[in-house]
Write a protein that holds these residues in place. Structure first.
Motif, PDB file in Angstrom:
ATOM      1  N   ALA A   1       0.822  -1.208   0.000  1.00 36.96           N
ATOM      2  CA  ALA A   1       0.000   0.000   0.000  1.00 36.96           C
ATOM      3  C   ALA A   1       0.858   1.261   0.000  1.00 36.96           C
ATOM      4  N   ALA A   2       1.975   1.242   0.727  1.00 34.09           N
ATOM      5  CA  ALA A   2       2.841   2.421   0.789  1.00 34.09           C
ATOM      6  C   ALA A   2       3.467   2.717  -0.573  1.00 34.09           C
ATOM      7  N   VAL A   3       3.867   1.681  -1.287  1.00 35.60           N
ATOM      8  CA  VAL A   3       4.466   1.865  -2.619  1.00 35.60           C
ATOM      9  C   VAL A   3       3.417   2.391  -3.590  1.00 35.60           C
ATOM     10  N   ARG A   4       2.222   1.831  -3.533  1.00 31.98           N
ATOM     11  CA  ARG A   4       1.155   2.301  -4.423  1.00 31.98           C
ATOM     12  C   ARG A   4       0.804   3.757  -4.127  1.00 31.98           C
ATOM     13  N   ARG A   5       0.745   4.110  -2.847  1.00 27.60           N
ATOM     14  CA  ARG A   5       0.425   5.487  -2.464  1.00 27.60           C
ATOM     15  C   ARG A   5       1.513   6.451  -2.920  1.00 27.60           C
ATOM     16  N   ARG A   6       2.782   6.066  -2.760  1.00 26.86           N
ATOM     17  CA  ARG A   6       3.887   6.929  -3.189  1.00 26.86           C
ATOM     18  C   ARG A   6       3.864   7.108  -4.704  1.00 26.86           C
ATOM     19  N   ARG A   7       3.534   6.035  -5.415  1.00 25.71           N
ATOM     20  CA  ARG A   7       3.444   6.134  -6.874  1.00 25.71           C
ATOM     21  C   ARG A   7       2.327   7.096  -7.279  1.00 25.71           C
ATOM     22  N   GLU A   8       1.180   6.997  -6.619  1.00 17.93           N
ATOM     23  CA  GLU A   8       0.074   7.914  -6.902  1.00 17.93           C
ATOM     24  C   GLU A   8       0.482   9.363  -6.627  1.00 17.93           C
ATOM     25  N   ASP A   9       1.151   9.579  -5.513  1.00 21.05           N
ATOM     26  CA  ASP A   9       1.601  10.930  -5.157  1.00 21.05           C
ATOM     27  C   ASP A   9       2.588  11.475  -6.192  1.00 21.05           C
ATOM     28  N   ALA A  10       3.535  10.629  -6.595  1.00 22.94           N
ATOM     29  CA  ALA A  10       4.538  11.061  -7.580  1.00 22.94           C
ATOM     30  C   ALA A  10       3.880  11.344  -8.928  1.00 22.94           C
TER      31      ALA A  10
END
Length: 93
Positions: A27-36
């Protein structure tokens, strides 16, 4: 056209590339990707994340080509007057 910090944009694209290589994103990787991706959208002025990423890569490529094509100008550092070497030798009286 928005003002673009090419260093930050390049770091975002590199981060997105690294996040894409994660085999099992949590979830953290997916969230960071969305933010980026959102930030890339803002930087490029394009709403669609995939199109924004394509635009970012084009902007970076164009910027890199312009930097490589620019002539290198090396300015001599300014020397304060009190440290400057006189053009003619000073003769003592």
């Amino acid at each position: 056209m928005p003002l673009i910090n090419y260093v930050v944009l390049g770091a975002l694209v590199a981060e997105l590339d690294a996040l894409a290589d994660v085999a099992v994103p949590d979830a953290a990787v997916r969230r960071r990707r969305e933010d980026a991706l959102y930030t890339v959208c803002v930087y490029t002025g394009v709403r669609d994340p995939l199109r924004a990423l394509v635009r970012a890569r084009r902007l970076l490529a164009r910027h890199d080509a312009a930097v490589l094509a620019a002539p290198v100008v090396r300015a001599e550092p300014a020397v304060p007057a009190e440290l400057a070497v006189p053009a003619e030798p000073v003769v003592a009286a």
